[in-house]
Design a protein around this motif. Sequence first.
Motif, PDB file in Angstrom:
ATOM      1  N   SER A  24     -28.011   9.446  39.481  1.00  0.00           N
ATOM      2  CA  SER A  24     -28.215  10.467  38.460  1.00  0.00           C
ATOM      3  C   SER A  24     -27.350  10.197  37.234  1.00  0.00           C
ATOM      4  O   SER A  24     -27.807  10.335  36.097  1.00  0.00           O
ATOM      5  CB  SER A  24     -27.888  11.848  39.037  1.00  0.00           C
ATOM      6  OG  SER A  24     -28.780  12.174  40.081  1.00  0.00           O
ATOM      7  N   TRP A  54     -28.753   7.453  35.002  1.00  0.00           N
ATOM      8  CA  TRP A  54     -29.833   7.788  34.074  1.00  0.00           C
ATOM      9  C   TRP A  54     -29.353   8.737  32.974  1.00  0.00           C
ATOM     10  O   TRP A  54     -29.669   8.548  31.796  1.00  0.00           O
ATOM     11  CB  TRP A  54     -31.014   8.423  34.821  1.00  0.00           C
ATOM     12  CG  TRP A  54     -32.178   8.643  33.916  1.00  0.00           C
ATOM     13  CD1 TRP A  54     -33.056   7.700  33.484  1.00  0.00           C
ATOM     14  CD2 TRP A  54     -32.564   9.872  33.286  1.00  0.00           C
ATOM     15  NE1 TRP A  54     -33.983   8.256  32.625  1.00  0.00           N
ATOM     16  CE2 TRP A  54     -33.703   9.595  32.493  1.00  0.00           C
ATOM     17  CE3 TRP A  54     -32.080  11.173  33.319  1.00  0.00           C
ATOM     18  CZ2 TRP A  54     -34.343  10.583  31.741  1.00  0.00           C
ATOM     19  CZ3 TRP A  54     -32.718  12.156  32.578  1.00  0.00           C
ATOM     20  CH2 TRP A  54     -33.842  11.850  31.801  1.00  0.00           C
ATOM     21  N   LEU A  55     -28.559   9.748  33.325  1.00  0.00           N
ATOM     22  CA  LEU A  55     -28.192  10.779  32.352  1.00  0.00           C
ATOM     23  C   LEU A  55     -27.158  10.302  31.343  1.00  0.00           C
ATOM     24  O   LEU A  55     -27.182  10.715  30.179  1.00  0.00           O
ATOM     25  CB  LEU A  55     -27.686  12.018  33.089  1.00  0.00           C
ATOM     26  CG  LEU A  55     -28.818  12.853  33.696  1.00  0.00           C
ATOM     27  CD1 LEU A  55     -28.320  13.684  34.868  1.00  0.00           C
ATOM     28  CD2 LEU A  55     -29.442  13.751  32.642  1.00  0.00           C
ATOM     29  N   CYS A  59     -28.840   8.513  28.574  1.00  0.00           N
ATOM     30  CA  CYS A  59     -29.501   9.486  27.697  1.00  0.00           C
ATOM     31  C   CYS A  59     -28.557   9.975  26.609  1.00  0.00           C
ATOM     32  O   CYS A  59     -28.990  10.307  25.498  1.00  0.00           O
ATOM     33  CB  CYS A  59     -29.998  10.694  28.493  1.00  0.00           C
ATOM     34  SG  CYS A  59     -31.408  10.365  29.555  1.00  0.00           S
ATOM     35  N   SER A  75     -28.192  17.988  36.435  1.00  0.00           N
ATOM     36  CA  SER A  75     -28.310  17.258  35.171  1.00  0.00           C
ATOM     37  C   SER A  75     -27.421  17.868  34.102  1.00  0.00           C
ATOM     38  O   SER A  75     -26.838  17.148  33.280  1.00  0.00           O
ATOM     39  CB  SER A  75     -29.764  17.212  34.709  1.00  0.00           C
ATOM     40  OG  SER A  75     -30.302  18.505  34.568  1.00  0.00           O
ATOM     41  N   GLY A  88     -36.956  12.725  35.494  1.00  0.00           N
ATOM     42  CA  GLY A  88     -35.750  12.088  34.987  1.00  0.00           C
ATOM     43  C   GLY A  88     -35.462  10.736  35.588  1.00  0.00           C
ATOM     44  O   GLY A  88     -35.195   9.769  34.876  1.00  0.00           O
ATOM     45  N   GLY A 145     -39.245   8.756  33.435  1.00  0.00           N
ATOM     46  CA  GLY A 145     -37.964   8.886  32.749  1.00  0.00           C
ATOM     47  C   GLY A 145     -37.382   7.559  32.319  1.00  0.00           C
ATOM     48  O   GLY A 145     -36.859   7.416  31.211  1.00  0.00           O
ATOM     49  N   VAL A 199     -34.583  13.776  26.709  1.00  0.00           N
ATOM     50  CA  VAL A 199     -34.997  14.960  27.456  1.00  0.00           C
ATOM     51  C   VAL A 199     -36.041  15.742  26.665  1.00  0.00           C
ATOM     52  O   VAL A 199     -37.023  16.246  27.226  1.00  0.00           O
ATOM     53  CB  VAL A 199     -33.778  15.834  27.789  1.00  0.00           C
ATOM     54  CG1 VAL A 199     -34.206  17.134  28.465  1.00  0.00           C
ATOM     55  CG2 VAL A 199     -32.804  15.065  28.678  1.00  0.00           C
ATOM     56  N   LEU A 204     -34.919  18.628  36.033  1.00  0.00           N
ATOM     57  CA  LEU A 204     -35.108  17.350  35.365  1.00  0.00           C
ATOM     58  C   LEU A 204     -35.089  16.172  36.329  1.00  0.00           C
ATOM     59  O   LEU A 204     -35.945  15.291  36.273  1.00  0.00           O
ATOM     60  CB  LEU A 204     -34.034  17.161  34.287  1.00  0.00           C
ATOM     61  CG  LEU A 204     -34.094  15.887  33.451  1.00  0.00           C
ATOM     62  CD1 LEU A 204     -35.411  15.804  32.677  1.00  0.00           C
ATOM     63  CD2 LEU A 204     -32.912  15.825  32.494  1.00  0.00           C
ATOM     64  N   ILE A 205     -34.109  16.129  37.244  1.00  0.00           N
ATOM     65  CA  ILE A 205     -33.945  14.968  38.112  1.00  0.00           C
ATOM     66  C   ILE A 205     -34.273  15.246  39.571  1.00  0.00           C
ATOM     67  O   ILE A 205     -34.265  14.331  40.391  1.00  0.00           O
ATOM     68  CB  ILE A 205     -32.521  14.381  38.008  1.00  0.00           C
ATOM     69  CG1 ILE A 205     -31.471  15.402  38.441  1.00  0.00           C
ATOM     70  CG2 ILE A 205     -32.258  13.883  36.595  1.00  0.00           C
ATOM     71  CD1 ILE A 205     -30.061  14.849  38.481  1.00  0.00           C
TER      72      ILE A 205
END
Length: 750
Positions: free
Chosen positions: A157, A160-161, A164, A321, A377, A382, A583, A732-733
Motif C-alpha cells: 500500500s 502505491w500511495l 501518488c 489510504s 488503487g 491504479g 486519486v 481506494l485500496i
Amino acid sequence: MAENENVEVPGCADENAEVLRAGCFFCHVRCGVLVTKKDGRIVDIEGDPDCPHNKGYVCSRLEKGRFLDGFVYNENRLRRPLKRVGERGGGQWEEITWDQAFDEIAAKLAALRDEYGPEMLAFTEGTARTWSWLHYKFTNLFGSPNTGGNGTICYSSDMWLEPCTYGGFCSDKSDWVNADLVVLWGRNTIASEPLLWHWVDTNRKERGAKLLVIDPRCSEVAQQADLWLQIRPGTDAALALGFINVIIAEDLYDHEFVDEWCIGFDELAARAAEYPPEKVAEITWIPADKIIQAARMYATIKPACLPWGQKGGDASGINASSAIQAKAILRAITGNLDKKGGDQLAPPSRFPPAFYEHYALSQEQRDKMIGNDRFPGLTFKGWDVISQAYPSFYPYSNAPLLFRAMRDGDPYPVRALIVQADNPVMAFSNTKLVVEALMNLDLLVVHDYFMTPTGALADYVLPAATWLERPDNCYAVMNHRPMYFGAQARVIDRFEGGADVDFRDDYEFFYGLAIRLGQEDKWWGPKAEDMLDFQLAPMGLTHEKFYNDVKYMAGQKKFEKYKEPGFKFLTPSGKVELKSSVVEKLAAETGLPFDPLPHFEYPAASVEKHPEWADEYPLVMITGARFMPFYHSEHRQPGPYRDLHPDPIFDIHPSTAVDLDIRDGDWCWIETHMGRIKQRARKTSSVDPRVISVQHDWWFPEKEEAYPSLFGAFESNANVLLDDDPNSLDQLIGAWQQTGVAVKVYRCED
C-alpha cells in the motif's frame, strides 16, 4: 555508480570445514552471514563483519541451536512432493516425483485455462521473502492478472500511495543512521527487524538522536522513547491530520520546499483545519498537549526520518489510504523528503521488464483483475494511472473479492490458486470464508517448507528450498542505502539430507511449470543461477564472479536530488502532490467517491459505527504485534522456537482483568461479531485498560491435520475474529481491518 567493496571470507582452522557467505532471509533486512559447514552439515552461523549492511550483527533468530534444530533441520520439514489422496482436506497423501507433480499441475492448469480462461488462475504471496517477481512473470505469461497477498494491509500500500504523492517510495529507505529524530509509528523493530533497532540505538548513543514512538502498546521501542503516544487503535489517520494541523497553524512547515515543490497546499491546509488537537485528542485518546509536542518535535528536530509502520493500523481498514497519504505529506511539508537523515527517494524497480513480462497481458486481461472496478488503487487500473509518471509495476488483486470469486464465481470463476511464502488460512481475515473458498477450488498448489493449514487443503504440497538452499543476489529492502547487493552461495544442496530430500527453489518451481506450458523461451535456463546471471549482466558480471570477486556492493548515498537541474518528481504534475491528481483521476474514471486528500472516519468494526455493540463488545482489539522469534505464522512447529512460546497469549490491563475475574495465564474466550477464539491472558500495563492485544496467526502443527481441525486453525487464530466485508474496506485500496475492532473477553469455564 555503485561502490565495490572487496572482502575476504575468513578462513577456517578446521581443514574439514568450509565457510560460505549467505544473506539471512528471516525478515526483510537481510543480514550478511557466514555459515560454517563440516561433514556436509551446518555447525555454525554468525554475522559477516565485512558486510556493509549489518557489519557482523545478527539477531536472536539465528542463535545456532534454535535456528538449526528449529528450522533448517527440523524433522517436520517437507522433503518430497506430496499429492492429495481422497477428499480435499482429508489428510491423506502419497509421495510423487517433481516431474510427476509438474506434469500433472501443468496439465490441469492448461485444461482449466481452456474451460474458464487464464484469469481463473490466482497467486498469493506472503512477506515477499522469495524471488517474488517470478510469480508476476509466470502468471502474466499464462494470461492471468490475479496476483495478490497481504501487501494490501502492509508494504504494498505504501508502494502505491507514496508515489501518488511524491513519485517515489521512500519510507523503506529511511536514513536511520543519520537522523536526529527517528519516528517509529506502529513499528516495534526490536521484535520485528532487530538490525533496524541496532541502527537506531547506535545513533542515539553516538549522536544523541531522539526517538518518538506512536503505538497502542508500550512496546519494547516505546519503553526507550523520548516521547511515546499511546494511540487508540485504528485512529492513525486522525493523528497524522492533527500533526499537519499543528505544523501549518504554528508555521512550522518548510516554506522553501513547499513553495517550490508542492501543489495543493491551500486545500491541505483547509482539510487539516478540520482536525485541531482537541478534536484529535477525543478521537485518539492522546492528550492534546502531547499531540502538539510530538508535532513540534517532528517539524523542528532536523533531520527526521519516518519509516513505514503497520501495527498501529495505518495500513489497516477503512482509513488505510488516508493514514499512509497523510504520513507521506508530513515528510514533504517538513522538508524531510530526500534529505540526509530523512527518507530517501529512490528510482523505480531495478528489474528490467523481462522479470515481470507485464506487457504480455492484453488490456482486456488487465481489465479482468479482481478488484479493478471497486478498489482500483493497487490493481492494474491504479498502476496504469500512476505508471504514466512513475514507471513501476506491482499490482495486487483484492484478496476479499478474490476469495469470493473462488467461492461464488463472481465476477467470474477463479478455479486454481498457487500459494508461495503464504498461509492464507491463517493470514487473511474471515478465516471461515477463506477455507470455504479454498475448498471450492479445482486446483490448489502450495510450495512451502512445512505442512501448514493451507497445505492441508491442497492438491499438491511441494517442498521449498530455504534461503540456505538456493543461491541468490541479495537485496536488502529496509535499508538506509540506495542498494545493497551481495551474492550468496547455495550453502546446502537440496539432496544433502539423503535420497528422501528434494527441495526446489522458487525459480525451479516456476521453470518446471513454465516449460510445460509453452513459456520456455521466456525464461533463462533450468537453474536459478541462469536467472541470477541475467540479473547481473548489466554490470558485466555473473553470479559466480560476483560471489568470488566482488562479494558485496553498497550503493552511494545521494541526497536532495530535487535540487539538480531539470529535476521533476515522478508525479503527473512533476511536483509533490499534497492533493493527489492520481486519486482524482481514478475517481473520475470509476465514478467512485475517492477523496484526493486524507480524512478520517471511525473503523468499520467500532462501536462508533455500531452503537448497538457498546454493551456487548466494550473493549478495543489490536492484532499483529510482533514477538521474537516468530514471524507471522512461521515457527509454530515443535522445537526450540516453539518452546519459547508454547501457547497463544493476549495482553490485558490488570485493572480490566480484575473487573472480568481473569487471572494471569487463564484461558479466555475473545469474541467479536464474527466469532470467538481462545488464548491465555497476560496481565500487563503495556496496554490501555480499554484495549487488548491479541497475538496473530496461531496454529498447532501437533494437532490433527484433517478438516475441520486443520492443525487447530480455528481455535486461536485472530483472523477468525476479523471481518472482510467489502463494504468495510478502505475505499481506494481495499485494505481490511485488523485493529480497532470492538471485542469482549471472558474466562473459559472448562
